[in-house]
Write a protein that holds these residues in place. Structure first.
Motif, PDB file in Angstrom:
ATOM      1  N   ASP A  98       1.330  -1.166  -0.042  1.00  0.00           N
ATOM      2  CA  ASP A  98       0.166   0.189  -0.126  1.00  0.00           C
ATOM      3  C   ASP A  98       0.787   1.226   0.015  1.00  0.00           C
ATOM      4  O   ASP A  98       1.799   1.799   1.370  1.00  0.00           O
ATOM      5  N   GLY A  99       0.865   1.948  -0.828  1.00  0.00           N
ATOM      6  CA  GLY A  99       1.613   2.950  -1.090  1.00  0.00           C
ATOM      7  C   GLY A  99       2.433   2.529  -2.402  1.00  0.00           C
ATOM      8  O   GLY A  99       3.789   2.824  -2.095  1.00  0.00           O
ATOM      9  N   THR A 100       1.482   2.316  -3.243  1.00  0.00           N
ATOM     10  CA  THR A 100       2.874   2.042  -4.681  1.00  0.00           C
ATOM     11  C   THR A 100       3.640   2.947  -5.107  1.00  0.00           C
ATOM     12  O   THR A 100       5.300   2.694  -5.286  1.00  0.00           O
ATOM     13  N   PHE A 168      -5.959  10.832  -3.013  1.00  0.00           N
ATOM     14  CA  PHE A 168      -6.323  10.963  -4.120  1.00  0.00           C
ATOM     15  C   PHE A 168      -6.582   9.790  -5.019  1.00  0.00           C
ATOM     16  O   PHE A 168      -5.779   8.904  -4.930  1.00  0.00           O
ATOM     17  N   TYR A 170      -6.497   7.957  -9.047  1.00  0.00           N
ATOM     18  CA  TYR A 170      -5.640   8.130 -10.064  1.00  0.00           C
ATOM     19  C   TYR A 170      -6.637   8.939 -11.161  1.00  0.00           C
ATOM     20  O   TYR A 170      -5.364   8.684 -11.911  1.00  0.00           O
ATOM     21  N   ALA A 198      -2.699   5.146   2.149  1.00  0.00           N
ATOM     22  CA  ALA A 198      -3.805   4.725   3.450  1.00  0.00           C
ATOM     23  C   ALA A 198      -3.948   3.722   4.610  1.00  0.00           C
ATOM     24  O   ALA A 198      -4.372   4.669   5.711  1.00  0.00           O
ATOM     25  N   GLU A 215     -10.997   9.532   2.899  1.00  0.00           N
ATOM     26  CA  GLU A 215     -10.321   9.251   1.336  1.00  0.00           C
ATOM     27  C   GLU A 215     -11.573   9.041   1.180  1.00  0.00           C
ATOM     28  O   GLU A 215     -12.332   7.878   1.218  1.00  0.00           O
TER      29      GLU A 215
HETATM   30  C1  LIP Z   1      -3.080   4.473  -2.803  1.00  0.00           C
HETATM   31  C2  LIP Z   1      -3.899   4.984  -1.104  1.00  0.00           C
HETATM   32  C3  LIP Z   1      -3.668   6.288  -1.176  1.00  0.00           C
HETATM   33  C4  LIP Z   1      -4.290   6.660  -2.434  1.00  0.00           C
HETATM   34  C5  LIP Z   1      -3.478   6.499  -3.552  1.00  0.00           C
HETATM   35  C6  LIP Z   1      -3.851   4.213  -2.905  1.00  0.00           C
HETATM   36  P1  LIP Z   1      -1.837   1.835  -3.850  1.00  0.00           P
HETATM   37  O1  LIP Z   1      -2.991   2.432  -2.607  1.00  0.00           O
HETATM   38  O2  LIP Z   1      -2.594   3.682  -0.299  1.00  0.00           O
HETATM   39  O3  LIP Z   1      -3.931   6.379  -0.150  1.00  0.00           O
HETATM   40  O4  LIP Z   1      -4.534   8.264  -2.121  1.00  0.00           O
HETATM   41  O5  LIP Z   1      -3.959   7.486  -4.505  1.00  0.00           O
HETATM   42  O6  LIP Z   1      -5.063   4.312  -3.773  1.00  0.00           O
HETATM   43  O7  LIP Z   1      -2.702   2.378  -4.826  1.00  0.00           O
HETATM   44  O8  LIP Z   1      -0.781   2.437  -3.238  1.00  0.00           O
HETATM   45  O9  LIP Z   1      -1.792   0.148  -3.363  1.00  0.00           O
END
Ligand code: LIP
Length: 274
Positions: A98-100, A168, A170, A198, A215
């Protein structure tokens, strides 16, 4: 049940948490070591900025395999490969990284998020920042912790003094709507933070690193473990208009400002738009 008879639910939750922590630590080691070798296998999903890497896929495969060995028959729902077949009451919900985008850029804010759900209720969860080793855990009714430290969240009572985190999507049209909401909210709170993960945002809210978080657009894997950690830290976690947290909106805030914040978000149509 006598006073010294262990609660079977609490016992099961503790057992599931122990498995989640073991699996998440091994998965986080993989994510970190792969990052050290450089990012590879980058492709995109919903938009040109919604990236997935070889590490996302490898970590999720690792989690699925580890849980299959430790808990054969359980279901696993993951961001990259969807749901596996299972016949038990337990479903695992995993975001491998999470936070790619932070991972892609080498920013140390990306986590393995793993939650155990029993008959539709999340009872245990762990979020582990793979870059730093920071780890947050919770069991339903058992409290939330960062390491050994029990978390109690923010005691903020004035929304105008609240430090609020958000994120936000994508999609450009969704981001435009989210920016309009932010432009209206930013003058009504102390300040805004956007860390890009998140699961970690929810954990930082749980430890009072900021007062609240909201969010639109979170998937179950973004919020399952972090949402339990935030609620076990004493925050209210939900959506707008009394709805539960969901894809349309997730809000985590101390009781005194949850209502004022969700009222403003509803007024600004934060759960609406594309
Ligand atoms: C991310 C979320 C983050 C959100 C990003 C994205 P991912 O998840 O953790 O809060 O703002 O746009 O969705 O894509 O890194 O697994």
């Amino acid at each position: 049940m006598s006073d010294n008879t262990p609660d079977p639910w609490a016992t099961q939750a503790a057992e599931l948490l122990a498995i989640a922590v073991t699996v998440a630590r091994e998965a986080a080691d993989t994510a970190r070591s792969m990052r050290a070798e450089g990012v590879s296998g980058v492709s995109t999903k919903s938009t040109d900025t919604d990236v997935v890497t070889a590490a996302d896929r490898a970590v999720e495969r690792q989690v699925i395999a580890a849980l299959g060995a430790l808990r054969p028959g359980d279901t696993v729902l993951g961001e990259e490969f969807g749901g596996t077949a299972g016949d038990g009451a337990v479903r695992w919900i995993v975001d491998p990284i999470d936070g790619t985008v932070n991972y892609l850029y080498g920013l140390p804010v990306y986590a393995v998020s793993l939650a155990a759900e029993v008959e539709g209720v999340v009872v245990a969860g762990v979020v582990r920042n793979a870059a730093t080793g920071d780890e947050w855990t919770a069991t339903l009714g058992g409290g939330a912790f960062r390491g050994e430290r029990r978390l109690t969240g923010s005691a903020q009572t004035d929304l105008a003094q609240a430090l609020v985190a958000t994120g936000f999507g994508y999609d450009a049209k969704r981001r435009a709507h989210q920016a309009e909401v932010l432009a209206r909210l930013i003058t009504r709170v102390r300040d805004i933070r956007r860390f890009g993960a998140a699961a970690i945002d929810l954990c930082l809210a749980a430890e009072g690193g900021f007062d609240a978080y909201f969010e639109k657009g979170l998937n179950p894997w973004d919020r399952a473990a972090g949402g339990l950690i935030a609620s076990e830290a004493g925050l209210l976690v939900g959506g707008l208009d009394g709805r539960p947290a969901g894809n349309d909106m997730t809000v985590a805030a101390p009781p005194a400002i949850f209502g004022p914040l969700t009222d403003l978000l509803a007024e600004f149509d934060a759960a609406g738009g594309p």
